[in-house]
Design an enzyme around this catalytic site. Sequence first.
Site, PDB file in Angstrom:
ATOM      1  N   GLY A 124       0.783  -1.224   0.000  1.00  0.00           N
ATOM      2  CA  GLY A 124       0.000   0.000   0.000  1.00  0.00           C
ATOM      3  C   GLY A 124       0.814   1.273   0.000  1.00  0.00           C
ATOM      4  N   GLY A 131      -2.033  10.027  -5.676  1.00  0.00           N
ATOM      5  CA  GLY A 131      -1.628   8.942  -6.567  1.00  0.00           C
ATOM      6  C   GLY A 131      -0.161   9.094  -6.916  1.00  0.00           C
ATOM      7  N   SER A 132       0.108   9.868  -7.956  1.00  0.00           N
ATOM      8  CA  SER A 132       1.500  10.113  -8.341  1.00  0.00           C
ATOM      9  C   SER A 132       2.242  10.915  -7.280  1.00  0.00           C
ATOM     10  CB  SER A 132       1.542  10.864  -9.682  1.00  0.00           C
ATOM     11  OG  SER A 132       0.959  10.080 -10.712  1.00  0.00           O
ATOM     12  N   ILE A 157      -5.439  -0.889  -4.113  1.00  0.00           N
ATOM     13  CA  ILE A 157      -4.457  -1.846  -3.594  1.00  0.00           C
ATOM     14  C   ILE A 157      -4.773  -3.254  -4.102  1.00  0.00           C
ATOM     15  CG2 ILE A 157      -3.358  -2.782  -1.533  1.00  0.00           C
ATOM     16  CD1 ILE A 157      -3.015   0.296  -2.055  1.00  0.00           C
ATOM     17  N   GLN A 336      -8.256  -4.424 -34.270  1.00  0.00           N
ATOM     18  CA  GLN A 336      -8.485  -3.943 -35.633  1.00  0.00           C
ATOM     19  C   GLN A 336      -8.347  -5.074 -36.658  1.00  0.00           C
ATOM     20  OE1 GLN A 336      -9.478  -0.875 -35.840  1.00  0.00           O
ATOM     21  NE2 GLN A 336      -9.733  -0.729 -38.044  1.00  0.00           N
ATOM     22  N   ILE A 337      -7.367  -5.925 -36.458  1.00  0.00           N
ATOM     23  CA  ILE A 337      -7.149  -7.040 -37.382  1.00  0.00           C
ATOM     24  C   ILE A 337      -8.297  -8.049 -37.300  1.00  0.00           C
ATOM     25  CG2 ILE A 337      -5.669  -9.070 -37.803  1.00  0.00           C
ATOM     26  CD1 ILE A 337      -3.276  -7.198 -37.055  1.00  0.00           C
ATOM     27  N   GLU A 363       1.700   1.336 -10.981  1.00  0.00           N
ATOM     28  CA  GLU A 363       3.107   1.458 -10.566  1.00  0.00           C
ATOM     29  C   GLU A 363       3.816   2.611 -11.273  1.00  0.00           C
ATOM     30  OE1 GLU A 363       5.402  -2.047  -9.763  1.00  0.00           O
ATOM     31  OE2 GLU A 363       3.600  -3.279  -9.658  1.00  0.00           O
ATOM     32  N   GLU A 367       3.388   9.106 -17.800  1.00  0.00           N
ATOM     33  CA  GLU A 367       3.880  10.463 -17.592  1.00  0.00           C
ATOM     34  C   GLU A 367       4.906  10.514 -16.458  1.00  0.00           C
ATOM     35  OE1 GLU A 367       0.421  10.419 -19.982  1.00  0.00           O
ATOM     36  OE2 GLU A 367       0.667   9.603 -17.955  1.00  0.00           O
TER      37      GLU A 367
END
Length: 380
Positions: A124, A131-132, A157, A336-337, A363, A367
């Site tokens: 945790g 967050g970041s 978590i 797409q294929i 994780e 960015e």
Amino acid sequence: MDFSYSENQKMIAQMVRDFSEKEIRPHFMKWDESQEFPVSLFKKLGELGLMGVLVPTEYGGSGFGYDEYITVIDEIAQVCGSIGLSVAAHNSLCTGHILYFGNEEQKMKYLPKLASAEYIGAWGLTETGTGSDAGGMHTTAVKDGDYYLINGSKNFITHAISGDVAVVIVRTGEKGDSRGMSAFIIEKGLDGFSSGKKEDKLGMRASETGGLFFDNCRVHKDQLLGIEGEGFVQAMKVLDGGRISIGALGLGIARGAFNAAVKYSKEREQFGKPISQFQGISFKLADMATEIQAAELLLYQAANLKNNNQNCTKISAMAKYLTSEVAVRAANEGVQIFGGYGYTKEFPVEKFYRDAKLCTIGEGTSEIQKLVISREVMKE
């Protein structure tokens, strides 16, 4: 450099492949639909030594390095990203944190149980509002004699509900101070320690995600990992290895989507020939194959640095960033294929598509990886 699989990797890859085909493939869509976290499956993975891949044999683990570890996650994720994610989180975060920073008593107490999957591990760091910006966390631990009183919560978590033990980073000093956080090992069932509802997610639905809550939770000082104030620094080092884990996860998802697309393109006919013979399709496959190969090489470069105890912060961030983005692009092209069939749950690529996006967020977002990479570049 020798880019071929070692004998260990070949044996592990075959073992995991056989296990995945028998134990995961027949059930993964059922688990995905119901958001079931299949605890019994992880017990079987523990019996194979796959829940303690990096744990030394003296603590009940397999004693392998990061090359073998990547192989395990890659092979599982080619079948099911959810199971790959949970194996990665258990190995690199909770188990890895105790392995790298626990004292001998803590290692002997927890690592054998984690490596065998007698215990499922959680980790945790993230909170609802942080967050970041992990340094701005609100969850606190206040010294009270031989104990710490922990109050607050953690969010997003992995294994929050089913986990038997969690390593949690909380604030013991001033907010924003990188030396003001500490890490604790907290066992399920402790008074004041509880979990919240399971998150209803876009993808990775069989990998359990929830919240952890602390209400005057009394944790003994013996559960402190390292010394007070080291928690954030420890977490950043754990995440270096965690980025390799998510890189392996992204690699497996990308490879799974690619293999499914190649197989389908050879079987699906339009205008009297397989669609693989049309340049529009074959060029997509060429791009996918090239990006997967490049991502794999960068990932193993990070693993090599980690195996040799060298600084891998920049390369592991690069590997995590590239493999994550490649996974998203490969899964997108896979859909797409397949065309209309790719948008249905009867074929595997729609799940790869949903699962892949987590790799660019968990994780450390893409960015944040760019931020880490640029900072490391500026130091050179």
